[in-house]
Scaffold this motif. Structure first.
Motif, PDB file in Angstrom:
ATOM      1  N   TRP A   1       0.843  -1.198   0.000  1.00  0.00           N
ATOM      2  CA  TRP A   1       0.000   0.000   0.000  1.00  0.00           C
ATOM      3  C   TRP A   1       0.873   1.241   0.000  1.00  0.00           C
ATOM      4  O   TRP A   1       1.915   1.280   0.653  1.00  0.00           O
ATOM      5  N   TYR A   2       0.407   2.260  -0.716  1.00  0.00           N
ATOM      6  CA  TYR A   2       1.154   3.506  -0.840  1.00  0.00           C
ATOM      7  C   TYR A   2       0.195   4.693  -0.781  1.00  0.00           C
ATOM      8  O   TYR A   2      -0.973   4.567  -1.136  1.00  0.00           O
ATOM      9  N   PRO A   3       0.706   5.875  -0.387  1.00  0.00           N
ATOM     10  CA  PRO A   3      -0.133   7.074  -0.480  1.00  0.00           C
ATOM     11  C   PRO A   3      -0.130   7.579  -1.926  1.00  0.00           C
ATOM     12  O   PRO A   3       0.876   7.483  -2.624  1.00  0.00           O
ATOM     13  N   ARG A   4      -1.273   8.100  -2.383  1.00  0.00           N
ATOM     14  CA  ARG A   4      -1.398   8.687  -3.713  1.00  0.00           C
ATOM     15  C   ARG A   4      -2.030  10.058  -3.559  1.00  0.00           C
ATOM     16  O   ARG A   4      -3.101  10.205  -2.965  1.00  0.00           O
ATOM     17  N   ALA A   5      -1.362  11.079  -4.066  1.00  0.00           N
ATOM     18  CA  ALA A   5      -1.877  12.448  -3.953  1.00  0.00           C
ATOM     19  C   ALA A   5      -3.215  12.567  -4.679  1.00  0.00           C
ATOM     20  O   ALA A   5      -3.420  11.990  -5.744  1.00  0.00           O
ATOM     21  N   VAL A   6      -4.127  13.321  -4.094  1.00  0.00           N
ATOM     22  CA  VAL A   6      -5.449  13.558  -4.658  1.00  0.00           C
ATOM     23  C   VAL A   6      -5.653  15.066  -4.774  1.00  0.00           C
ATOM     24  O   VAL A   6      -5.397  15.804  -3.831  1.00  0.00           O
ATOM     25  N   THR A   7      -6.126  15.498  -5.933  1.00  0.00           N
ATOM     26  CA  THR A   7      -6.389  16.916  -6.159  1.00  0.00           C
ATOM     27  C   THR A   7      -7.849  17.215  -5.855  1.00  0.00           C
ATOM     28  O   THR A   7      -8.728  16.409  -6.186  1.00  0.00           O
ATOM     29  N   GLY A   8      -8.103  18.374  -5.253  1.00  0.00           N
ATOM     30  CA  GLY A   8      -9.469  18.780  -4.925  1.00  0.00           C
ATOM     31  C   GLY A   8     -10.345  18.913  -6.160  1.00  0.00           C
ATOM     32  O   GLY A   8      -9.859  19.008  -7.285  1.00  0.00           O
ATOM     33  N   LYS A   9     -11.652  18.938  -5.956  1.00  0.00           N
ATOM     34  CA  LYS A   9     -12.608  18.950  -7.061  1.00  0.00           C
ATOM     35  C   LYS A   9     -12.603  20.243  -7.851  1.00  0.00           C
ATOM     36  O   LYS A   9     -12.661  20.235  -9.073  1.00  0.00           O
ATOM     37  N   SER A  10     -12.574  21.383  -7.192  1.00  0.00           N
ATOM     38  CA  SER A  10     -12.642  22.638  -7.939  1.00  0.00           C
ATOM     39  C   SER A  10     -11.318  23.391  -7.813  1.00  0.00           C
ATOM     40  O   SER A  10     -10.870  23.685  -6.712  1.00  0.00           O
ATOM     41  N   PRO A  11     -10.692  23.703  -8.940  1.00  0.00           N
ATOM     42  CA  PRO A  11      -9.398  24.379  -8.887  1.00  0.00           C
ATOM     43  C   PRO A  11      -9.548  25.855  -8.547  1.00  0.00           C
ATOM     44  O   PRO A  11     -10.620  26.438  -8.736  1.00  0.00           O
ATOM     45  N   PHE A  12      -8.477  26.448  -8.053  1.00  0.00           N
ATOM     46  CA  PHE A  12      -8.442  27.893  -7.921  1.00  0.00           C
ATOM     47  C   PHE A  12      -8.465  28.468  -9.333  1.00  0.00           C
ATOM     48  O   PHE A  12      -7.966  27.863 -10.267  1.00  0.00           O
ATOM     49  N   THR A  13      -9.030  29.645  -9.491  1.00  0.00           N
ATOM     50  CA  THR A  13      -9.156  30.278 -10.802  1.00  0.00           C
ATOM     51  C   THR A  13      -8.183  31.435 -10.949  1.00  0.00           C
ATOM     52  O   THR A  13      -7.535  31.848  -9.973  1.00  0.00           O
ATOM     53  N   THR A  14      -8.115  31.969 -12.158  1.00  0.00           N
ATOM     54  CA  THR A  14      -7.300  33.157 -12.407  1.00  0.00           C
ATOM     55  C   THR A  14      -7.734  34.284 -11.483  1.00  0.00           C
ATOM     56  O   THR A  14      -6.904  35.027 -10.950  1.00  0.00           O
TER      57      THR A  14
END
Length: 130
Positions: free
Chosen positions: A13-26
């Motif tokens: 088992w390993y950790p895997r980075a997860v990105t949030g659902k809504s990105p920051f915008t310009t």
């Protein structure tokens, strides 16, 4: 904070980075930059909105673009299934995809080891999402 999930690869088992659902915008970036500078939010937004076109134009000259505190952008290309038999037959018509490569800015210590990466916060905290 950054997030990770547990992922099984083979028997481990390993950790895997997860990105949030809504990105920051310009707009979010412009607002944050204007708070830490003397430039207005609107002016900052205008610069950021035009940054992509400026980078594309600069990259099209065949040079890389280094942004202090961010990193270096450069062009790469692929020619999948488009090989030729002789070096003199190589041409741009073989290129099937063009992409932008990116190397985050970093600093090296006196022994050559990477000591700091500017896009990674020093106090980064990892939270497990289950």
């Amino acid at each position: 904070m950054a997030f990770y999930k547990k992922q099984k690869l083979g028997k481990k088992w390993y950790p895997r980075a997860v990105t949030g659902k809504s990105p920051f915008t310009t707009d979010d970036v412009a607002a944050r930059l204007s708070k830490i500078s003397t430039v207005s939010r609107g002016d900052t937004y205008a610069v950021l909105a035009n940054l992509g076109d400026v980078l594309a134009d600069m990259l099209s000259t065949g040079q890389s673009v280094r942004l202090m505190g961010i990193g270096t952008f450069y062009l790469t290309c692929q020619s999948v299934g488009q090989g030729v038999d002789m070096p003199e037959e190589v041409s741009p018509r073989q290129i099937t995809a063009v992409k932008v490569g990116f190397i985050p800015e970093y600093k090296r210590g006196h022994k050559g080891q990477i000591t700091e990466q500017t896009l990674i916060a020093e106090d980064l905290e990892w939270i497990c999402l289950e």
